[in-house]
Design a protein around this motif. Structure first.
Motif, PDB file in Angstrom:
ATOM      1  N   MET A 193      57.418  44.247  39.122  1.00 39.61           N
ATOM      2  CA  MET A 193      55.967  44.436  39.071  1.00 39.61           C
ATOM      3  C   MET A 193      55.515  44.634  37.624  1.00 39.61           C
ATOM      4  O   MET A 193      54.487  44.091  37.205  1.00 39.61           O
ATOM      5  CB  MET A 193      55.554  45.635  39.929  1.00 39.61           C
ATOM      6  N   LEU A 194      56.292  45.359  36.845  1.00 36.06           N
ATOM      7  CA  LEU A 194      55.992  45.546  35.425  1.00 36.06           C
ATOM      8  C   LEU A 194      55.948  44.196  34.712  1.00 36.06           C
ATOM      9  O   LEU A 194      55.024  43.932  33.922  1.00 36.06           O
ATOM     10  CB  LEU A 194      57.041  46.458  34.780  1.00 36.06           C
ATOM     11  N   GLU A 195      56.903  43.337  35.013  1.00 34.33           N
ATOM     12  CA  GLU A 195      56.920  41.995  34.414  1.00 34.33           C
ATOM     13  C   GLU A 195      55.659  41.211  34.789  1.00 34.33           C
ATOM     14  O   GLU A 195      55.075  40.529  33.943  1.00 34.33           O
ATOM     15  CB  GLU A 195      58.162  41.222  34.864  1.00 34.33           C
ATOM     16  N   LYS A 196      55.251  41.307  36.039  1.00 35.25           N
ATOM     17  CA  LYS A 196      54.044  40.591  36.488  1.00 35.25           C
ATOM     18  C   LYS A 196      52.802  41.101  35.768  1.00 35.25           C
ATOM     19  O   LYS A 196      51.959  40.307  35.323  1.00 35.25           O
ATOM     20  CB  LYS A 196      53.857  40.726  38.010  1.00 35.25           C
ATOM     21  N   VAL A 197      52.667  42.409  35.665  1.00 29.80           N
ATOM     22  CA  VAL A 197      51.496  42.974  34.996  1.00 29.80           C
ATOM     23  C   VAL A 197      51.494  42.573  33.523  1.00 29.80           C
ATOM     24  O   VAL A 197      50.441  42.225  32.973  1.00 29.80           O
ATOM     25  CB  VAL A 197      51.434  44.510  35.168  1.00 29.80           C
ATOM     26  N   ASN A 198      52.661  42.582  32.885  1.00 27.06           N
ATOM     27  CA  ASN A 198      52.732  42.126  31.490  1.00 27.06           C
ATOM     28  C   ASN A 198      52.295  40.670  31.365  1.00 27.06           C
ATOM     29  O   ASN A 198      51.574  40.306  30.426  1.00 27.06           O
ATOM     30  CB  ASN A 198      54.140  42.312  30.924  1.00 27.06           C
ATOM     31  N   GLY A 199      52.708  39.828  32.306  1.00 30.26           N
ATOM     32  CA  GLY A 199      52.290  38.424  32.309  1.00 30.26           C
ATOM     33  C   GLY A 199      50.788  38.280  32.484  1.00 30.26           C
ATOM     34  O   GLY A 199      50.153  37.454  31.812  1.00 30.26           O
ATOM     35  N   ILE A 200      50.238  39.069  33.365  1.00 34.49           N
ATOM     36  CA  ILE A 200      48.780  39.046  33.580  1.00 34.49           C
ATOM     37  C   ILE A 200      48.063  39.444  32.300  1.00 34.49           C
ATOM     38  O   ILE A 200      47.095  38.796  31.885  1.00 34.49           O
ATOM     39  CB  ILE A 200      48.386  39.978  34.750  1.00 34.49           C
ATOM     40  N   LEU A 201      48.548  40.498  31.662  1.00 34.90           N
ATOM     41  CA  LEU A 201      47.908  40.956  30.419  1.00 34.90           C
ATOM     42  C   LEU A 201      48.008  39.900  29.312  1.00 34.90           C
ATOM     43  O   LEU A 201      47.057  39.734  28.539  1.00 34.90           O
ATOM     44  CB  LEU A 201      48.522  42.281  29.966  1.00 34.90           C
ATOM     45  N   ARG A 202      49.125  39.192  29.234  1.00 32.95           N
ATOM     46  CA  ARG A 202      49.253  38.121  28.238  1.00 32.95           C
ATOM     47  C   ARG A 202      48.207  37.033  28.492  1.00 32.95           C
ATOM     48  O   ARG A 202      47.563  36.544  27.572  1.00 32.95           O
ATOM     49  CB  ARG A 202      50.665  37.528  28.254  1.00 32.95           C
ATOM     50  N   LYS A 203      48.023  36.666  29.757  1.00 33.65           N
ATOM     51  CA  LYS A 203      47.040  35.624  30.104  1.00 33.65           C
ATOM     52  C   LYS A 203      45.607  36.096  29.848  1.00 33.65           C
ATOM     53  O   LYS A 203      44.736  35.308  29.542  1.00 33.65           O
ATOM     54  CB  LYS A 203      47.212  35.190  31.550  1.00 33.65           C
ATOM     55  N   ARG A 204      45.372  37.398  29.976  1.00 32.94           N
ATOM     56  CA  ARG A 204      44.029  37.945  29.822  1.00 32.94           C
ATOM     57  C   ARG A 204      43.727  38.329  28.380  1.00 32.94           C
ATOM     58  O   ARG A 204      42.609  38.739  28.071  1.00 32.94           O
ATOM     59  CB  ARG A 204      43.869  39.183  30.707  1.00 32.94           C
ATOM     60  N   ALA A 205      44.668  38.188  27.472  1.00 36.47           N
ATOM     61  CA  ALA A 205      44.504  38.669  26.086  1.00 36.47           C
ATOM     62  C   ALA A 205      43.259  38.105  25.412  1.00 36.47           C
ATOM     63  O   ALA A 205      42.597  38.812  24.640  1.00 36.47           O
ATOM     64  CB  ALA A 205      45.749  38.347  25.273  1.00 36.47           C
ATOM     65  N   ASP A 206      42.918  36.864  25.673  1.00 34.69           N
ATOM     66  CA  ASP A 206      41.761  36.236  25.015  1.00 34.69           C
ATOM     67  C   ASP A 206      40.478  36.320  25.845  1.00 34.69           C
ATOM     68  O   ASP A 206      39.461  35.759  25.438  1.00 34.69           O
ATOM     69  CB  ASP A 206      42.075  34.762  24.717  1.00 34.69           C
ATOM     70  N   MET A 207      40.547  36.994  26.956  1.00 33.60           N
ATOM     71  CA  MET A 207      39.358  37.104  27.807  1.00 33.60           C
ATOM     72  C   MET A 207      38.484  38.252  27.325  1.00 33.60           C
ATOM     73  O   MET A 207      38.975  39.260  26.829  1.00 33.60           O
ATOM     74  CB  MET A 207      39.763  37.296  29.264  1.00 33.60           C
ATOM     75  N   ASP A 208      37.195  38.093  27.504  1.00 34.01           N
ATOM     76  CA  ASP A 208      36.231  39.064  27.002  1.00 34.01           C
ATOM     77  C   ASP A 208      35.927  40.144  28.047  1.00 34.01           C
ATOM     78  O   ASP A 208      34.791  40.279  28.509  1.00 34.01           O
ATOM     79  CB  ASP A 208      34.945  38.344  26.582  1.00 34.01           C
ATOM     80  N   THR A 209      36.969  40.866  28.424  1.00 32.45           N
ATOM     81  CA  THR A 209      36.808  41.974  29.388  1.00 32.45           C
ATOM     82  C   THR A 209      37.702  43.132  28.951  1.00 32.45           C
ATOM     83  O   THR A 209      38.643  43.498  29.649  1.00 32.45           O
ATOM     84  CB  THR A 209      37.181  41.521  30.812  1.00 32.45           C
ATOM     85  N   PRO A 210      37.414  43.724  27.787  1.00 31.96           N
ATOM     86  CA  PRO A 210      38.302  44.760  27.257  1.00 31.96           C
ATOM     87  C   PRO A 210      38.449  45.982  28.166  1.00 31.96           C
ATOM     88  O   PRO A 210      39.540  46.555  28.252  1.00 31.96           O
ATOM     89  CB  PRO A 210      37.671  45.139  25.914  1.00 31.96           C
ATOM     90  N   GLU A 211      37.385  46.367  28.859  1.00 34.63           N
ATOM     91  CA  GLU A 211      37.478  47.543  29.731  1.00 34.63           C
ATOM     92  C   GLU A 211      38.459  47.290  30.877  1.00 34.63           C
ATOM     93  O   GLU A 211      39.287  48.148  31.194  1.00 34.63           O
ATOM     94  CB  GLU A 211      36.103  47.924  30.301  1.00 34.63           C
TER      95      GLU A 211
END
Length: 161
Positions: free
Chosen positions: A103-121
């Motif tokens: 699950m940690l790996e999945k969340v890290n992957g999600i965060l990598r994909k979201r890095a350039d998205m404009d939703t910092p909160e």
């Protein structure tokens, strides 16, 4: 069976439903955990849960297939008595705990994909989730090793205080 016993079985059954069991599996499992003796024959289970033979049969078979419930026989008695398999319950919990690292790996992957998205909160909230899984992935193995050491000492008769 008293109304209090029925309510306890219902409450515990609802809890196990939330853990993925069908409603009848959950009630059978709860009944077996709360019964004295800790094993019951088919017709007693059926009677105490006021359920059809089919419903009890399906639930017991599913619980046995999952190894959550075993049966035993008694000398000079042709009935099968069903009981909870605590070792399987423990094994299932260990599997759930082991799922933290993936699950940690999945969340890290999600965060990598979201890095350039404009939703910092939102990303910060996900980082908090990631931090939780990272903490658990680190601590669970230590806790399990500590518990197993304590359990081994207890079984050998060594004081664990």
């Amino acid at each position: 069976m008293t109304n209090d016993n029925k309510q306890e079985i219902e409450n515990l059954g609802t809890f196990f439903e939330g853990r993925g069991m069908t409603p009848m599996e959950a009630r059978v499992f709860a009944l077996l955990l709360l019964s004295e003796p800790h094993y019951q024959d088919f017709f007693t289970i059926q009677e105490k849960l006021s359920a059809s033979k089919s419903a009890i049969s399906n639930a017991v078979n599913r619980l046995m297939n999952a190894k959550r419930v075993d049966y035993l026989t008694l000398p000079a008695d042709r009935k099968r008595y069903f009981k909870v398999n605590p070792n399987q319950w423990l094994a299932e919990m260990k599997v759930e705990i082991a799922a933290v690292a993936p699950m940690l790996e999945k969340v890290n992957g999600i965060l990598r994909k979201r890095a350039d998205m404009d939703t910092p909160e939102f990303n910060e909230e996900l980082e908090r989730v990631r931090d939780f899984f990272a903490f658990m992935a680190k601590e669970f193995p230590r806790l399990i090793a500590k518990w197993e050491k304590k359990n081994a000492k207890a079984r050998s008769g060594v004081s664990v205080l």
